[in-house]
Design an enzyme around this catalytic site. Structure first.
Site, PDB file in Angstrom:
ATOM      1  N   GLY A 127      68.244  59.683  57.652  1.00  0.00           N
ATOM      2  CA  GLY A 127      67.688  60.841  58.327  1.00  0.00           C
ATOM      3  C   GLY A 127      68.312  61.181  59.663  1.00  0.00           C
ATOM      4  O   GLY A 127      68.467  62.361  60.009  1.00  0.00           O
ATOM      5  N   GLY A 146      62.258  60.885  60.456  1.00  0.00           N
ATOM      6  CA  GLY A 146      63.596  61.242  59.973  1.00  0.00           C
ATOM      7  C   GLY A 146      63.725  62.733  59.734  1.00  0.00           C
ATOM      8  O   GLY A 146      63.022  63.549  60.345  1.00  0.00           O
ATOM      9  N   ASP A 147      64.616  63.086  58.812  1.00  0.00           N
ATOM     10  CA  ASP A 147      64.900  64.502  58.557  1.00  0.00           C
ATOM     11  C   ASP A 147      63.899  65.169  57.617  1.00  0.00           C
ATOM     12  O   ASP A 147      63.725  66.393  57.663  1.00  0.00           O
ATOM     13  CB  ASP A 147      66.301  64.635  57.942  1.00  0.00           C
ATOM     14  CG  ASP A 147      66.402  63.890  56.607  1.00  0.00           C
ATOM     15  OD1 ASP A 147      65.964  62.707  56.556  1.00  0.00           O
ATOM     16  OD2 ASP A 147      66.883  64.468  55.614  1.00  0.00           O
ATOM     17  N   THR A 203      68.156  63.987  50.955  1.00  0.00           N
ATOM     18  CA  THR A 203      67.741  62.582  50.961  1.00  0.00           C
ATOM     19  C   THR A 203      68.867  61.768  51.577  1.00  0.00           C
ATOM     20  O   THR A 203      70.039  61.994  51.266  1.00  0.00           O
ATOM     21  CB  THR A 203      67.444  62.056  49.551  1.00  0.00           C
ATOM     22  OG1 THR A 203      67.284  60.625  49.623  1.00  0.00           O
ATOM     23  CG2 THR A 203      68.545  62.382  48.549  1.00  0.00           C
ATOM     24  N   THR A 233      63.648  58.918  49.084  1.00  0.00           N
ATOM     25  CA  THR A 233      62.946  60.168  49.399  1.00  0.00           C
ATOM     26  C   THR A 233      62.914  61.040  48.139  1.00  0.00           C
ATOM     27  O   THR A 233      63.832  60.977  47.325  1.00  0.00           O
ATOM     28  CB  THR A 233      63.720  60.896  50.521  1.00  0.00           C
ATOM     29  OG1 THR A 233      63.643  60.091  51.698  1.00  0.00           O
ATOM     30  CG2 THR A 233      63.176  62.281  50.795  1.00  0.00           C
ATOM     31  N   ARG A 289      59.047  56.464  64.529  1.00  0.00           N
ATOM     32  CA  ARG A 289      60.306  57.095  64.093  1.00  0.00           C
ATOM     33  C   ARG A 289      60.041  58.168  63.010  1.00  0.00           C
ATOM     34  O   ARG A 289      59.290  57.964  62.060  1.00  0.00           O
ATOM     35  CB  ARG A 289      61.233  56.015  63.534  1.00  0.00           C
ATOM     36  CG  ARG A 289      62.582  56.525  63.014  1.00  0.00           C
ATOM     37  CD  ARG A 289      62.555  56.790  61.519  1.00  0.00           C
ATOM     38  NE  ARG A 289      63.881  57.144  61.001  1.00  0.00           N
ATOM     39  CZ  ARG A 289      64.084  57.668  59.809  1.00  0.00           C
ATOM     40  NH1 ARG A 289      63.081  57.896  58.994  1.00  0.00           N
ATOM     41  NH2 ARG A 289      65.311  57.957  59.414  1.00  0.00           N
TER      42      ARG A 289
END
Ligand code: GLY
Length: 362
Positions: free
Chosen positions: A251, A227-228, A248, A197, A225
């Site tokens: 997530g 992630g963060d 990074t 990331t 899906r």
């Protein structure tokens, strides 16, 4: 009474003299970037590979630093840095994004302006070359914070973004990772080793903070899906009174801890309880820049320790209103860089590679 008037007059007379004598404070700026954290093995890193990563990190750092050193906005600096990493096939964002289980590249990004905490985010986008710019357009040209999938792409077209062919994002290395994952029944962590990331955080000379993050997510991700990285408060957060953070890592764990907001909230709490002040450098008995940096580092490390306690790994970059540029990661390495108005300018990959001091005065 006469004595009192004399004392007040003396005090008033001495004030302007002090103010005149004090040297005008140089406006500060600061920038930190990351290109992912993970299990990075120095023995597996050839000099050529290392040079390629360092060159792209340096280009990103230089693009953001140029804007900040010329008095530009933190928001513009982080976008400039992130675009370079999105365009590089080395990082898991934009071109070079990992593949989903179904063999597509689905991109997530978010951005936040510390001035007013305005924020924009997009998730699951397949045809936008620079997702960070679309996230910023959500922030500035919509009444929403987060758009996803086909809706986000329709919004992009409406706002004049070119439709990038999905093949643009694909790279052979990432396709092989997906094939290996399926053939050897590996988890995305086994096959990725690092998260890749990208992100940037900045303080500009006007005292404004900004944060942004962009990613392809995790290899083999399924069922839409997310992630963060596109979630404000988990992967990205900026607030002029506290800090700007980009994360990074794995997530799911960063989402559960709410990492980026949690770090900023702790810094706000430390200020509210007078353990930390970003307003009084130079005042008698005020902590110096190194003490403040140590306190901020502790707060970031404590939140990353919570991620580790839950079983997650990764890292964060952050800058403070005073320009401290700080990293915290619980992996063996994190592609990263930082530059400040005090002359600091460095990129690093493995743990412990940067200069000892990260205060804005050094
Ligand atoms: N940190 C990026 C992701 O988990 O998608």
């Amino acid at each position: 009474m006469k004595k009192l008037i004399a004392a007040v007059a003396l005090a008033l007379l001495s004030q302007p003299a002090l103010a005149e004598e004090a040297a005008p404070e140089q406006a500060r700026w600061s920038l930190a970037i990351h290109g992912g954290a993970g299990t990075l093995d120095p023995n597996a890193m050839t000099p050529e590979k290392r040079a390629a990563y360092e060159a792209d990190l340096q280009r990103a750092l230089d693009a953001g630093s140029k804007i900040l050193s010329e008095g530009g906005d933190a928001m513009d600096a982080i976008k400039a840095a992130i675009i370079i990493m999105e365009d590089s096939p080395l990082f898991n964002a934009g071109k070079g994004a990992v593949f989903t289980w179904d063999g597509t590249n689905e991109l997530d990004a978010s951005i936040m302006d510390g001035r007013d905490r305005s924020a924009g985010a997009i998730a699951g986008v397949k045809t936008v070359r620079n997702p960070i710019l679309l996230a910023d357009t959500v922030r500035t040209q919509s009444e929403h914070v987060m758009l996803m999938g086909a809706g986000a792409e329709a919004f992009a077209v409406e706002k004049g973004f070119a439709v990038t062919p999905p093949e643009y994002f694909a790279t052979e290395a990432r396709r092989e990772a997906l094939e290996r994952m399926k053939a050897e029944k590996l988890s995305s962590l086994d096959v990725d080793h690092k998260f890749g990331t990208v992100g940037a955080v900045a303080l500009d000379m006007k005292g404004n903070l900004a944060a942004g993050t962009s990613t392809g997510g995790m290899t083999g991700k399924r069922w839409g899906r997310i992630g963060d990285a596109p979630v404000i408060g988990a992967g990205t957060y900026a607030d002029n009174s506290a800090c700007a953070v980009s994360a990074t890592g794995w997530g799911e764990y960063f989402l559960r801890v709410g990492v980026a907001h949690e770090i900023c909230a702790r810094l706000r709490f430390l200020q509210a309880t007078n353990w930390l002040s970003f307003d009084s450098p130079g005042e008698a008995n005020a902590p110096d820049a190194e003490e403040i940096a140590a306190t901020v580092q502790e707060a970031a490390d404590a939140v990353m320790a919570e991620v580790a306690d839950l079983g997650g790994d990764g890292g964060v970059i952050l800058v403070t209103p005073e320009g401290h540029a700080i990293f915290s990661f619980n992996t063996t390495g994190m592609y990263r860089g930082r530059a400040t108005s005090a002359g600091l300018n460095e990129v690093a990959i493995f743990g412990g590679e940067e200069r000892a001091s990260d205060t804005p005065d050094h």
